[in-house]
Design a protein around this motif. Sequence first.
Motif, mmCIF file in Angstrom:
data_model
loop_
_atom_site.group_PDB
_atom_site.id
_atom_site.type_symbol
_atom_site.label_atom_id
_atom_site.label_comp_id
_atom_site.label_asym_id
_atom_site.label_seq_id
_atom_site.Cartn_x
_atom_site.Cartn_y
_atom_site.Cartn_z
ATOM 1 N N ALA A 97 1.221 -0.824 0.119
ATOM 2 C CA ALA A 97 -0.384 0.145 0.073
ATOM 3 C C ALA A 97 0.970 1.670 0.078
ATOM 4 O O ALA A 97 2.020 1.300 0.571
ATOM 5 C CB ALA A 97 -0.624 0.020 0.801
ATOM 6 N N VAL A 98 0.246 2.446 -0.027
ATOM 7 C CA VAL A 98 1.034 3.931 -0.643
ATOM 8 C C VAL A 98 0.450 5.168 -0.075
ATOM 9 O O VAL A 98 -0.827 5.012 0.038
ATOM 10 C CB VAL A 98 1.522 3.760 -2.297
ATOM 11 C CG1 VAL A 98 3.048 3.110 -2.667
ATOM 12 C CG2 VAL A 98 0.241 4.391 -2.993
ATOM 13 N N GLY B 287 0.003 8.982 -0.974
ATOM 14 C CA GLY B 287 0.755 9.645 -1.414
ATOM 15 C C GLY B 287 0.888 11.266 -0.483
ATOM 16 O O GLY B 287 0.002 10.802 0.394
ATOM 17 N N THR B 288 1.289 12.223 -0.370
ATOM 18 C CA THR B 288 1.017 14.070 -0.347
ATOM 19 C C THR B 288 -0.028 14.229 -0.725
ATOM 20 O O THR B 288 -1.110 15.096 -0.580
ATOM 21 C CB THR B 288 2.018 14.733 -0.647
ATOM 22 O OG1 THR B 288 1.976 14.652 -2.209
ATOM 23 C CG2 THR B 288 3.954 13.788 -0.279
ATOM 24 N N GLY B 289 -1.364 14.164 -1.917
ATOM 25 C CA GLY B 289 -2.379 14.515 -1.996
ATOM 26 C C GLY B 289 -3.923 14.036 -1.191
ATOM 27 O O GLY B 289 -4.370 14.506 -1.443
ATOM 28 N N GLY B 290 -3.259 13.469 0.360
ATOM 29 C CA GLY B 290 -4.636 13.729 0.743
ATOM 30 C C GLY B 290 -4.187 12.768 2.347
ATOM 31 O O GLY B 290 -3.146 12.028 2.488
ATOM 32 N N PHE B 291 -5.690 11.946 2.600
ATOM 33 C CA PHE B 291 -5.215 10.791 3.660
ATOM 34 C C PHE B 291 -5.501 9.417 3.307
ATOM 35 O O PHE B 291 -4.980 8.615 4.765
ATOM 36 C CB PHE B 291 -6.231 11.521 5.093
ATOM 37 C CG PHE B 291 -5.657 13.261 5.050
ATOM 38 C CD1 PHE B 291 -7.271 14.077 4.597
ATOM 39 C CD2 PHE B 291 -4.917 13.270 6.085
ATOM 40 C CE1 PHE B 291 -6.303 15.590 4.942
ATOM 41 C CE2 PHE B 291 -4.442 14.654 6.393
ATOM 42 C CZ PHE B 291 -5.209 15.523 6.232
ATOM 43 N N LYS B 292 -5.893 9.458 2.178
ATOM 44 C CA LYS B 292 -6.066 7.676 2.367
ATOM 45 C C LYS B 292 -5.037 6.942 1.047
ATOM 46 O O LYS B 292 -3.801 7.818 1.563
ATOM 47 C CB LYS B 292 -7.439 7.669 0.735
ATOM 48 C CG LYS B 292 -6.716 8.368 -0.333
ATOM 49 C CD LYS B 292 -7.752 7.879 -1.853
ATOM 50 C CE LYS B 292 -7.782 8.269 -2.672
ATOM 51 N NZ LYS B 292 -8.833 8.588 -3.553
ATOM 52 N N THR B 293 -4.928 5.696 2.319
ATOM 53 C CA THR B 293 -3.786 4.555 1.382
ATOM 54 C C THR B 293 -4.587 3.568 0.226
ATOM 55 O O THR B 293 -5.618 2.853 1.076
ATOM 56 C CB THR B 293 -3.523 3.752 2.808
ATOM 57 O OG1 THR B 293 -2.993 4.975 3.797
ATOM 58 C CG2 THR B 293 -2.760 2.435 2.567
ATOM 59 N N ILE B 294 -4.239 3.661 -0.505
ATOM 60 C CA ILE B 294 -4.189 2.936 -1.680
ATOM 61 C C ILE B 294 -3.346 1.067 -1.801
ATOM 62 O O ILE B 294 -2.350 1.124 -1.425
ATOM 63 C CB ILE B 294 -3.952 3.570 -3.371
ATOM 64 C CG1 ILE B 294 -4.379 5.425 -3.260
ATOM 65 C CG2 ILE B 294 -4.144 2.808 -4.209
ATOM 66 C CD1 ILE B 294 -5.705 4.919 -2.656
ATOM 67 N N PHE B 295 -4.249 0.540 -1.390
ATOM 68 C CA PHE B 295 -3.729 -1.313 -1.626
ATOM 69 C C PHE B 295 -3.524 -1.899 -2.998
ATOM 70 O O PHE B 295 -4.757 -1.051 -3.430
ATOM 71 C CB PHE B 295 -4.528 -1.423 -0.537
ATOM 72 C CG PHE B 295 -4.711 -1.587 1.018
ATOM 73 C CD1 PHE B 295 -5.318 -0.628 1.194
ATOM 74 C CD2 PHE B 295 -3.541 -2.238 1.725
ATOM 75 C CE1 PHE B 295 -4.832 -0.139 2.720
ATOM 76 C CE2 PHE B 295 -3.555 -2.147 2.950
ATOM 77 C CZ PHE B 295 -3.824 -0.748 3.918
ATOM 78 N N GLY B 296 -3.113 -2.656 -2.962
ATOM 79 C CA GLY B 296 -2.610 -3.227 -4.029
ATOM 80 C C GLY B 296 -3.885 -4.870 -3.946
ATOM 81 O O GLY B 296 -4.265 -5.239 -3.084
ATOM 82 N N ALA B 297 -3.312 -5.627 -4.899
ATOM 83 C CA ALA B 297 -4.585 -6.511 -4.768
ATOM 84 C C ALA B 297 -3.702 -7.773 -4.023
ATOM 85 O O ALA B 297 -4.728 -9.062 -3.578
ATOM 86 C CB ALA B 297 -4.809 -7.102 -6.170
ATOM 87 N N GLY B 298 -2.717 -7.814 -3.526
ATOM 88 C CA GLY B 298 -2.319 -8.926 -2.851
ATOM 89 C C GLY B 298 -1.630 -10.361 -3.669
ATOM 90 O O GLY B 298 -1.449 -10.019 -5.091
ATOM 91 N N THR B 299 -0.633 -10.359 -3.087
ATOM 92 C CA THR B 299 -0.128 -11.701 -3.805
ATOM 93 C C THR B 299 -0.065 -13.236 -2.201
ATOM 94 O O THR B 299 0.226 -12.624 -1.371
ATOM 95 C CB THR B 299 1.762 -11.501 -3.549
ATOM 96 O OG1 THR B 299 1.800 -10.687 -4.723
ATOM 97 C CG2 THR B 299 2.019 -12.742 -4.501
#
Lengths: 110, 113
Positions: A89-90, A92-104
């Motif tokens: 997950a990452v 960024g500086t553009g807000g407060f949300k964390t973006i996740f990948g679909a996983g391995t």
Amino acid sequence: EDQVTQSPEALRLQEGESSSLNCSYTVSGLRGLFWYRQDPGKGPEFLFTLYSAGEEKEKERLKATLTKKESFLHITAPKPEDSATYLCAVRGTGGFKTIFGAGTRLFVKA
Amino acid sequence: DAGVTQSPTHLIKTRGQQVTLRCSPKSGHDTVSWYQQALGQGPQFIFQYYEEEERQRGNFPDRFSGHQFPNYSSELNVNALLLGDSALYLCASNPTAFTYEQYFGPGTRLTVT
């Protein structure tokens, strides 16, 4: 838009067979890249935070590394108990949300 | 030290009904985020609460709403349930609004029939 892509979708290893999981990301200014472990039907368990390219962190058989476009989770001599889904997950500086990948999904056979 | 707790563990609802899920953050944490995780997918950000205010919202319709209480606990409400709302709903807390790693609860499995 911030995005995380993980590969492979699934990985089957024999006990003791080392390998790496890949996380490719695009983000507008990286605040942090995170790795989580998730067992079936449970919430993700925090493993690592990486903040800048070149950084590395280790925990038992796991080592996470970071470049400007990718992160790798290296698993050394895995054991069956390492079987789980590993999420990247990452933030960024553009807000407060964390973006996740679909996983391995990792399967380690004894 | 108790971690993040969520209730209930499992829930079955009918289309069109409303549901409320609850979360207590890890001790000392003041920021709560909610995520929806469909089977085989990564968690998707719904919204984050800090100081009892919604700080940011993901791409979810207004049917999804939330609340944070003075003790930092939080609720997620979903109205007019659809079959597609069936998922694992995860709550996560941060030590402060300005630290980035999150600690997750065990989730609530919602099934809409």
